[in-house]
Write a protein that holds these residues in place. Structure first.
Motif, PDB file in Angstrom:
ATOM      1  N   GLY A  29      -0.392   3.101   9.263  1.00 23.66           N
ATOM      2  CA  GLY A  29      -0.615   3.853   7.851  1.00 23.66           C
ATOM      3  C   GLY A  29       0.138   4.803   7.688  1.00 23.66           C
ATOM      4  N   ILE A  58     -12.252  -3.273   9.824  1.00 22.10           N
ATOM      5  CA  ILE A  58     -13.239  -2.303   8.904  1.00 22.10           C
ATOM      6  C   ILE A  58     -12.574  -1.965   7.772  1.00 22.10           C
ATOM      7  N   ASP A  59     -13.374  -2.057   6.586  1.00 24.16           N
ATOM      8  CA  ASP A  59     -12.975  -1.740   5.245  1.00 24.16           C
ATOM      9  C   ASP A  59     -14.311  -1.734   4.588  1.00 24.16           C
ATOM     10  N   GLY A  91       0.866  -0.831   0.034  1.00 20.02           N
ATOM     11  CA  GLY A  91      -0.065  -0.082   0.074  1.00 20.02           C
ATOM     12  C   GLY A  91       0.865   1.468   0.137  1.00 20.02           C
ATOM     13  N   SER A  92       2.027   1.182   0.530  1.00 22.67           N
ATOM     14  CA  SER A  92       2.906   2.305   0.701  1.00 22.67           C
ATOM     15  C   SER A  92       3.309   2.956  -0.658  1.00 22.67           C
ATOM     16  N   TYR A 150     -17.660  -0.060   6.081  1.00 17.26           N
ATOM     17  CA  TYR A 150     -17.733   1.554   6.388  1.00 17.26           C
ATOM     18  C   TYR A 150     -18.734   2.020   5.364  1.00 17.26           C
ATOM     19  N   HIS A 181       1.165   5.553  -2.563  1.00 19.81           N
ATOM     20  CA  HIS A 181       1.356   7.119  -2.188  1.00 19.81           C
ATOM     21  C   HIS A 181       2.309   7.441  -3.041  1.00 19.81           C
ATOM     22  N   TRP A 226      -8.697  -0.495  11.451  1.00 23.78           N
ATOM     23  CA  TRP A 226      -8.871   0.225   9.970  1.00 23.78           C
ATOM     24  C   TRP A 226      -8.308  -0.285   9.048  1.00 23.78           C
ATOM     25  N   GLY A 227      -8.820  -0.675   7.870  1.00 26.75           N
ATOM     26  CA  GLY A 227      -8.089  -1.042   6.749  1.00 26.75           C
ATOM     27  C   GLY A 227      -7.906  -2.687   6.812  1.00 26.75           C
ATOM     28  N   VAL A 270      -1.533  -5.231   5.490  1.00 27.69           N
ATOM     29  CA  VAL A 270      -1.085  -4.682   6.769  1.00 27.69           C
ATOM     30  C   VAL A 270      -2.228  -4.971   7.832  1.00 27.69           C
ATOM     31  N   ASP A 273     -10.207   6.769   2.561  1.00 24.41           N
ATOM     32  CA  ASP A 273     -11.504   7.215   1.963  1.00 24.41           C
ATOM     33  C   ASP A 273     -12.269   8.025   3.000  1.00 24.41           C
ATOM     34  N   ASP A 277       7.772  -7.038   5.429  1.00 25.33           N
ATOM     35  CA  ASP A 277       7.065  -5.713   5.597  1.00 25.33           C
ATOM     36  C   ASP A 277       5.592  -5.715   6.187  1.00 25.33           C
ATOM     37  N   PHE A 285      -4.037  -3.657  -8.363  1.00 28.40           N
ATOM     38  CA  PHE A 285      -3.623  -3.482  -6.739  1.00 28.40           C
ATOM     39  C   PHE A 285      -4.291  -2.225  -6.404  1.00 28.40           C
ATOM     40  N   PHE A 303     -14.230  -3.413   0.976  1.00 33.11           N
ATOM     41  CA  PHE A 303     -14.088  -4.312  -0.145  1.00 33.11           C
ATOM     42  C   PHE A 303     -14.793  -5.765   0.328  1.00 33.11           C
TER      43      PHE A 303
HETATM   44  N1  NAD Z   1       4.487   1.538   9.110  1.00 34.97           N
HETATM   45  C1  NAD Z   1       5.100   0.947   8.120  1.00 34.97           C
HETATM   46  O1  NAD Z   1       6.173   0.583   8.000  1.00 34.97           O
HETATM   47  C2  NAD Z   1       4.344   0.423   7.037  1.00 34.97           C
HETATM   48  C3  NAD Z   1       4.637  -0.608   6.210  1.00 34.97           C
HETATM   49  C4  NAD Z   1       3.888  -0.838   5.399  1.00 34.97           C
HETATM   50  C5  NAD Z   1       2.597  -0.395   4.908  1.00 34.97           C
HETATM   51  N2  NAD Z   1       2.419   0.908   5.477  1.00 34.97           N
HETATM   52  C6  NAD Z   1       1.145   1.441   5.300  1.00 34.97           C
HETATM   53  O2  NAD Z   1       0.038   0.611   5.824  1.00 34.97           O
HETATM   54  C7  NAD Z   1      -1.130   0.962   4.981  1.00 34.97           C
HETATM   55  C8  NAD Z   1      -1.762  -0.087   4.629  1.00 34.97           C
HETATM   56  O3  NAD Z   1      -0.894  -0.930   3.678  1.00 34.97           O
HETATM   57  P1  NAD Z   1      -1.716  -2.022   2.841  1.00 34.97           P
HETATM   58  O4  NAD Z   1      -0.475  -2.573   2.165  1.00 34.97           O
HETATM   59  O5  NAD Z   1      -2.399  -3.021   3.623  1.00 34.97           O
HETATM   60  O6  NAD Z   1      -2.579  -1.199   1.777  1.00 34.97           O
HETATM   61  P2  NAD Z   1      -3.782  -1.492   0.851  1.00 34.97           P
HETATM   62  O7  NAD Z   1      -3.912  -0.469  -0.119  1.00 34.97           O
HETATM   63  O8  NAD Z   1      -3.956  -2.822   0.418  1.00 34.97           O
HETATM   64  O9  NAD Z   1      -4.897  -1.583   1.884  1.00 34.97           O
HETATM   65  C9  NAD Z   1      -5.576  -0.195   2.640  1.00 34.97           C
HETATM   66  C10 NAD Z   1      -6.953  -0.723   2.966  1.00 34.97           C
HETATM   67  O10 NAD Z   1      -7.527   0.499   3.494  1.00 34.97           O
HETATM   68  C11 NAD Z   1      -8.945   0.641   3.234  1.00 34.97           C
HETATM   69  N3  NAD Z   1      -9.568   1.970   3.551  1.00 34.97           N
HETATM   70  C12 NAD Z   1      -9.474   3.092   2.715  1.00 34.97           C
HETATM   71  N4  NAD Z   1     -10.199   4.268   3.355  1.00 34.97           N
HETATM   72  C13 NAD Z   1     -10.631   3.509   4.804  1.00 34.97           C
HETATM   73  C14 NAD Z   1     -11.497   3.856   5.732  1.00 34.97           C
HETATM   74  N5  NAD Z   1     -11.849   5.275   5.779  1.00 34.97           N
HETATM   75  N6  NAD Z   1     -11.991   3.218   6.662  1.00 34.97           N
HETATM   76  C15 NAD Z   1     -11.319   1.766   6.887  1.00 34.97           C
HETATM   77  N7  NAD Z   1     -10.680   1.152   5.596  1.00 34.97           N
HETATM   78  C16 NAD Z   1     -10.344   2.102   4.815  1.00 34.97           C
HETATM   79  C17 NAD Z   1      -8.847   0.335   1.541  1.00 34.97           C
HETATM   80  O11 NAD Z   1     -10.207   0.009   1.367  1.00 34.97           O
HETATM   81  C18 NAD Z   1      -7.932  -0.828   1.624  1.00 34.97           C
HETATM   82  O12 NAD Z   1      -8.595  -1.840   1.627  1.00 34.97           O
HETATM   83  C19 NAD Z   1      -0.822   2.230   4.063  1.00 34.97           C
HETATM   84  O13 NAD Z   1      -0.718   3.537   4.468  1.00 34.97           O
HETATM   85  C20 NAD Z   1       0.782   1.879   3.906  1.00 34.97           C
HETATM   86  O14 NAD Z   1       1.549   2.815   3.445  1.00 34.97           O
HETATM   87  C21 NAD Z   1       3.375   1.024   6.699  1.00 34.97           C
END
Ligand code: NAD
Ligand code: ZN
Ligand code: ZN
Lengths: 250, 391
Positions: free
Chosen positions: B311, B216-217, B39-40, B237, B43, B192-193, B197, B267, B169, B377, B219
């Protein structure tokens, strides 16, 4: 309370200035973000970078309006003649002191330094270069030496870059190692202070002091300067030049 | 070799680039076997991280084989099957010695950006913009790993490639999110999400003894995975009011621990005021970080509870409900993952069958198809949780 009319006016004036500064800073942060976003959107790296620069400058509280007017971001800041940098290094003070005491080691700390030649126990000759390879040369003499604590020096008559320097080592609390602080005071002939230094090296004195301590820390802690020079990227394959300012603003 | 290069917003291309070489005595070269999206990366691809340069190789979650090493690498050998933590530690600074690897003082070769914007520089990250060091990423045939003894870990026998790759990761990030929550018996944890991760955060919360875990998501496939694989209850949500639902599920208390596994591109659902505000921001093209999830977590969290944020955020957020956070005496924990701290423990959990991250891999594609893989993705199409490239 400041009863006098004058006092109040002065205060009001200052407050006005303060909020204008803050406004400008926030505009830079937000504008920077938007620009960076827009730039990246249009696939223009330079515009994105300009946005990024504004964002970073805004965040750092750099005054922006004049550089903005000249559309050249890092240019022309008035530099103080004295600058100080601080860093904590996770090694004991005696090791740092011994490292610094060997002036030959110092060439690796300052980006523009080419060589340091030992003349005697207290004197050394330094050769650096400015933009276009212009030589900048001076002789430095040790003033004070306190074992594991402090070293001070100054340049002798005829130096291209007259200055005094102090490096201080003191134990950091909680076994964190040693706090190092480096102070450089420049006395260029024209009396322009740090500005002359910036012109000589294309790098502000505070940046140079900070970079020197960063390198010291990295050399002492990990034994190398981490780098990405020489790694692959998609850029090496393309001869496309970076877009010019004109392309960006036009 | 071939590598996936970022060339601008939504512009990814597989290109021919030179092979990496050893640049420092503690470097290793790893031949990449599997390299995952994260997911990172979205960005970066969306242009929310300002210091990308056209031609940068992205990717930071990978597994491979050590094929070359510098003279000062002592713990690894040619032929070792390893994973590499995405965030680079030097192993020697005060932070690394205290297992705060993502705060490493020394691994970022370009610290000036962060020093200016954040006041201090943090660790270098593979394929994650020049502010974070500018290191070439892993969507390539080979990658150079600095400080290899600190950042590469041999994969134990019995752990498959498909399980191990995420220990780079997604797994340590989710695990750290749960760890920072300080979960106590009886605690209800809301995540959340439900991406990779979030899934790992939910499973880790259960391992750490959470009474109930709520994902919470919006999809359906991700919510289903949260139920079936991570053992969580779920909330959509887009269908329910999250505050009402969470309070109903917790006797009005709210969750004890709230985990943000969404980050800056959340979102924005919910209230009319928030909607109006976000529309305004969008009109001015000022969207950098969208804190919708953060705001919601503060509102929902139990008094005296903990917010654990993994996140990613990059810049500034607006309308942060500080009053609610302060008066409810909330604790905030956050950070980029300190993966090196957790790898050994995570392989043990996987070895014992208590954790199986392999279900995050929904697609395994050739590196040449990486641009389409990222599109899938990003759009969360075809029930894609994570697409992994095999060069
Ligand atoms: N801290 C770290 O070291 C680290 C490492 C890896 C990833 N991350 C971060 O973690 C986050 C998630 O990564 P991922 O790979 O799972 O990404 P991803 O894009 O696969 O998943 C993100 C999820 O969040 C959901 N989402 C969006 N808005 C939302 C809301 N308002 N409420 C609930 N859910 C919502 C999306 O529908 C999606 O399923 C990203 O921000 C990523 O940058 C951080
Ligand atoms: Zn990641
Ligand atoms: Zn370190």
């Amino acid at each position: 309370m400041t009863g006098s009319r004058d006092g109040r006016r002065r205060m009001g004036g200052r407050r006005m200035e303060g909020s204008a500064g803050a406004l400008e800073r926030w505009a830079a942060i937000l504008g920077g973000t938007a620009l960076g976003y827009a730039g990246a959107r249009r696939g223009s790296w330079a515009l994105a970078a300009l946005g990024g620069g504004l964002f970073l400058a805004g965040a750092a509280g750099v005054p922006l309006s004049s550089p903005l007017r000249q559309a050249a971001l890092p240019a022309l800041r008035r530099e103080p003649a004295t600058t100080q940098a601080n860093v904590t290094v996770a090694v004991p003070a005696d090791r740092l002191f011994r490292h610094w005491r060997n002036v030959r080691h110092l060439a690796a700390l300052f980006p523009h330094l080419d060589a340091v030649e030992v003349l005697s126990d207290t004197e050394s000759r330094w050769k650096a270069h400015g933009p276009g390879g212009v030589p900048v040369v001076w002789t430095s003499r040790l003033d004070k030496l306190r074992e594991n604590e402090l070293i001070t020096w100054h340049t002798l008559e005829g130096a291209d870059l007259p200055h005094r320097g102090t490096v201080l080592f003191r134990p950091a609390p909680g076994g964190r190692g040693t706090e190092v602080s480096l102070t450089l005071a420049y006395h260029p002939p024209g009396g322009e202070g740090g500005h002359a230094v910036s012109r000589l090296f294309g790098m502000a004195p505070e940046q140079q002091a900070r970079e020197a301590l960063r390198r010291l820390k990295r050399i002492m802690e990990v034994g190398e300067l981490p780098t990405i020079d020489g790694q692959p990227s998609g850029r090496a394959e393309r001869s496309r030049a970076l877009p010019s300012m004109q392309e960006v603003t036009g | 070799m071939r590598a996936l290069c970022w060339n601008g917003v939504n512009d990814l291309r597989v290109e021919r680039v030179p092979d990496p070489t050893i640049l420092g005595p503690r470097d290793a070269i790893v031949k990449v076997g599997l390299s995952s999206v994260c997911g990172s990366d979205l960005h970066l691809i969306g242009g929310y991280v300002p210091t990308m340069r056209a031609g940068d190789i992205i990717g930071h979650e990978f597994l491979g084989e050590v094929v070359e090493k510098g003279p000062e690498v002592t713990r690894l050998n040619r032929g070792d099957r390893v994973i590499t933590v995405s965030i680079i530690g030097c192993g020697k600074c005060w932070h690394c010695r205290h297992e705060e690897f993502s705060l490493c003082d020394n691994s970022n070769p370009q610290p000036a950006f962060e020093e200016m914007a954040y006041g201090h520089c943090t660790a270098g990250i593979f394929g994650y913009s020049h502010a974070f060091g500018g290191y070439a990423g892993s969507h390539a045939e080979y990658i150079r790993v600095p400080f290899a003894d600190t950042n590469c870990f041999r994969v134990p026998e019995g752990v498959t490639d498909e399980q191990a790759v995420f220990v780079s990761d997604a797994v340590p990030t989710g695990y750290m999110a749960a760890d920072m929550g300080g979960i106590k018996p009886g605690d209800v944890v809301a995540v959340w999400g439900c991406g990779g991760v979030g899934q790992m955060a939910m499973r880790s919360a259960s391992l750490m003894g959470a009474e109930r875990v709520i994902g919470i998501d919006r999809f359906p496939d991700r919510l289903r995975a949260a139920q079936m694989k991570a053992g969580a209850e779920t909330l959509d949500y887009s269908r329910v009011d999250i505050y009402d639902a969470l309070l109903a599920m917790t006797g009005g208390r709210g969750p004890d621990v709230c985990i943000d596994a969404v980050g800056m591109e959340a979102d924005s659902g919910a209230s009319a005021l928030e909607d109006w505000y976000d529309r305004g921001k969008q009109a001015l093209r000022l969207e950098s970080d969208r804190p919708a999830v953060l705001r919601q977590m503060i509102q929902c969290c139990r008094k005296g509870g903990t917010l654990s944020i993994v996140g990613v955020y990059g810049g500034f957020i607006d309308k942060f409900p500080m009053g609610a956070a302060m008066n409810k005496a909330l604790t905030f924990r956050m950070g980029q993952q300190h993966g090196q701290r957790y790898v050994k423990r995570l392989f043990e959990h996987i070895g014992k069958g208590e954790l199986d991250p392999s279900y995050l891999l929904t697609h395994k594609w050739a590196l040449d198809d990486a641009p389409q893989g990222y599109r899938m993705f990003k759009e969360k199409a075809d029930d894609c949780m994570r697409v992994v490239f095999a060069p």
